[in-house]
Design an enzyme around this catalytic site. Structure first.
Site, mmCIF file in Angstrom:
data_model
loop_
_atom_site.group_PDB
_atom_site.id
_atom_site.type_symbol
_atom_site.label_atom_id
_atom_site.label_comp_id
_atom_site.label_asym_id
_atom_site.label_seq_id
_atom_site.Cartn_x
_atom_site.Cartn_y
_atom_site.Cartn_z
ATOM 1 N N HIS A 58 0.833 -1.209 0.000
ATOM 2 C CA HIS A 58 0.000 0.000 0.000
ATOM 3 C C HIS A 58 0.863 1.253 0.000
ATOM 4 C CE1 HIS A 58 0.958 0.666 4.233
ATOM 5 N NE2 HIS A 58 0.569 -0.563 4.519
ATOM 6 N N CYS A 100 3.342 -4.940 6.599
ATOM 7 C CA CYS A 100 3.066 -4.793 5.166
ATOM 8 C C CYS A 100 4.310 -4.318 4.432
ATOM 9 C CB CYS A 100 1.930 -3.784 4.964
ATOM 10 S SG CYS A 100 0.377 -4.245 5.773
#
Length: 415
Positions: A146, A154
């Site tokens: 992202h 992430c």
């Protein structure tokens, strides 16, 4: 604390964010925002269609996300490479929810995993846990690639970067690609890197991932990834019709296509030779470092031993000096004869006259001290004869013959 890998790119990010932000503010529809003209021209130059399939590779240690795109001949070539803004955890796979580890492995990204309404500008879900992860009871959720340059398990990019590779994925899906593969790897799986990390607890896991990495290096086509017997297998063609791969079940009879098998065998032979050489090189370097450290430690030990010996000698000399007896220069017999420790040297013998003075003075002193006490006790105290000259004045002179029985005039005439 900001990770070291992030600090490498921080100056670039700080310089670029304000300029990028103006461009991003002008994006009215980020989901459908077209790819920059420079990338479209690059694709044309490399015989790529804007809607041809893609794949992505992530390398943690290098901090890089690569986008590869299919060319007209069916092989893939790199079209873009991005510095990862942040990834969390260490080298190695994710094991459980909350360990803040970014995943490693092979993940399929389908259209439904793309998130145009992400709180982190744009994102896609990596699909963790996949069938391999579930077969090993690994847990976790919402593991993304992202924007917003913020990570808690992430792979995080800048908003401008995610806008571009989101566009690559969008166009590939529009072109009919069912899913694209993301290879999330700890590092480029070269002989040198594998030799450097050969002592890691994850080494066997990485050796398994390396098979798919090698197949892509050889073919420049994304490997067909399956899971059986709780392990990844790559480019396996079942020998039985309708055979399926089940993550926790035995692998069905299958084999790698012969052309790939031959190419892979030759590749592995060279790779293994280079790996052995790299291990030997690292071992030699480690051996040299160990030898250097041992030599340094030995030198330090010898220096400490010399210092200890020096301190002991100083302490011994100080102790000997304190216990050496003072030599009497006035002792009879041997002038160097030592006195007993702690004994003051004897005073030199006085001359007869000096002795007489000493005795007389002592007597006078004692008499003077005794007079008050005697007087108080009613005892008569003898008075010194004024006719007798004080011997104190003659101190240091030779003793004279006793002339007290001579007439006065004879005494006078003899002087």
């Amino acid at each position: 604390m900001i990770p070291t890998r992030t600090l490498r790119f921080l100056p670039v990010l700080l310089l670029g964010l304000s300029g990028c932000q103006d461009a991003l503010d002008s994006v009215s529809n980020k989901v459908e925002h077209p790819l920059p003209a420079k990338l479209v021209n690059k694709m044309k130059a490399q015989d790529m269609s804007t809607r041809s399939p893609i794949m992505m590779r992530i390398f943690k240690e290098e901090g890089v996300l690569e986008v590869w795109k299919q060319k007209g001949n069916g092989r893939y070539d790199i079209i873009a490479s991005y510095d990862i803004c942040k990834w969390s955890g260490d080298l190695g796979p994710k094991f459980k929810e909350g360990d803040r580890q970014a995943p490693e492995g092979y993940y399929r990204i389908y259209p439904h995993q793309m998130n145009p309404n992400s709180s982190y500008y744009l994102s896609f879900n990596m699909g963790f846990p996949n069938s391999y992860d579930r077969a090993h009871n690994r847990t976790g959720s919402n593991l993304m690639v992202h924007g917003a340059c913020s990570s808690a398990g992430c792979y995080s990019m800048t908003d401008e970067q995610v806008l571009e590779f989101y566009g690559f994925a969008r166009d590939a899906f529009k072109g009919g690609q069912e899913y694209f593969i993301v290879e999330a790897l700890p590092f480029r799986m070269t002989p040198e890197n594998m030799a450097r990390h050969r002592d890691s607890e994850h080494f066997e896991f990485w050796k398994m991932l390396k098979v798919g990495y090698d197949h892509f290096e050889l073919t420049k086509r994304p490997p067909k990834v399956e899971v059986c017997e709780r392990r990844y297998v790559f480019n396996q063609v079942p020998q039985v019709e309708n055979a399926s791969f089940q993550a926790s079940a035995a692998c069905p009879p299958a084999s790698v296509p012969s052309t790939l098998a031959v190419a892979n065998a030759a590749f592995e032979k060279d790779w293994n030779r280079n790996f052995i050489e790299a291990v030997a090189r690292f071992d030699n370097e480690e051996a040299r470092q160990i030898a250097a450290n041992e030599a340094k430690a030995e030198a330090e030990a010898r220096r400490a031993e010399r210092e200890a010996e020096k301190a002991a000698r100083i302490a011994a000399n100080e102790g000997q000096s304190a216990s050496v007896p003072v030599l009497s220069l006035f002792s009879t017999g041997n002038p160097l004869k030592a006195l007993a420790p702690g004994t003051a040297p004897a005073a030199p013998p006085a001359s007869p006259a000096a002795a007489a003075v000493t005795v007389t003075d002592q007597a006078d002193i004692e008499a003077g001290q005794a007079a008050p006490a005697a007087a108080s006790a009613g005892i008569p105290v003898p008075t010194p004869n004024p006719a007798v000259p004080s011997q104190t004045a003659n101190a240091g002179q030779a003793a004279q013959p006793d002339q007290s029985d001579k007439p006065f005039w004879k005494i006078w005439s003899s002087k």
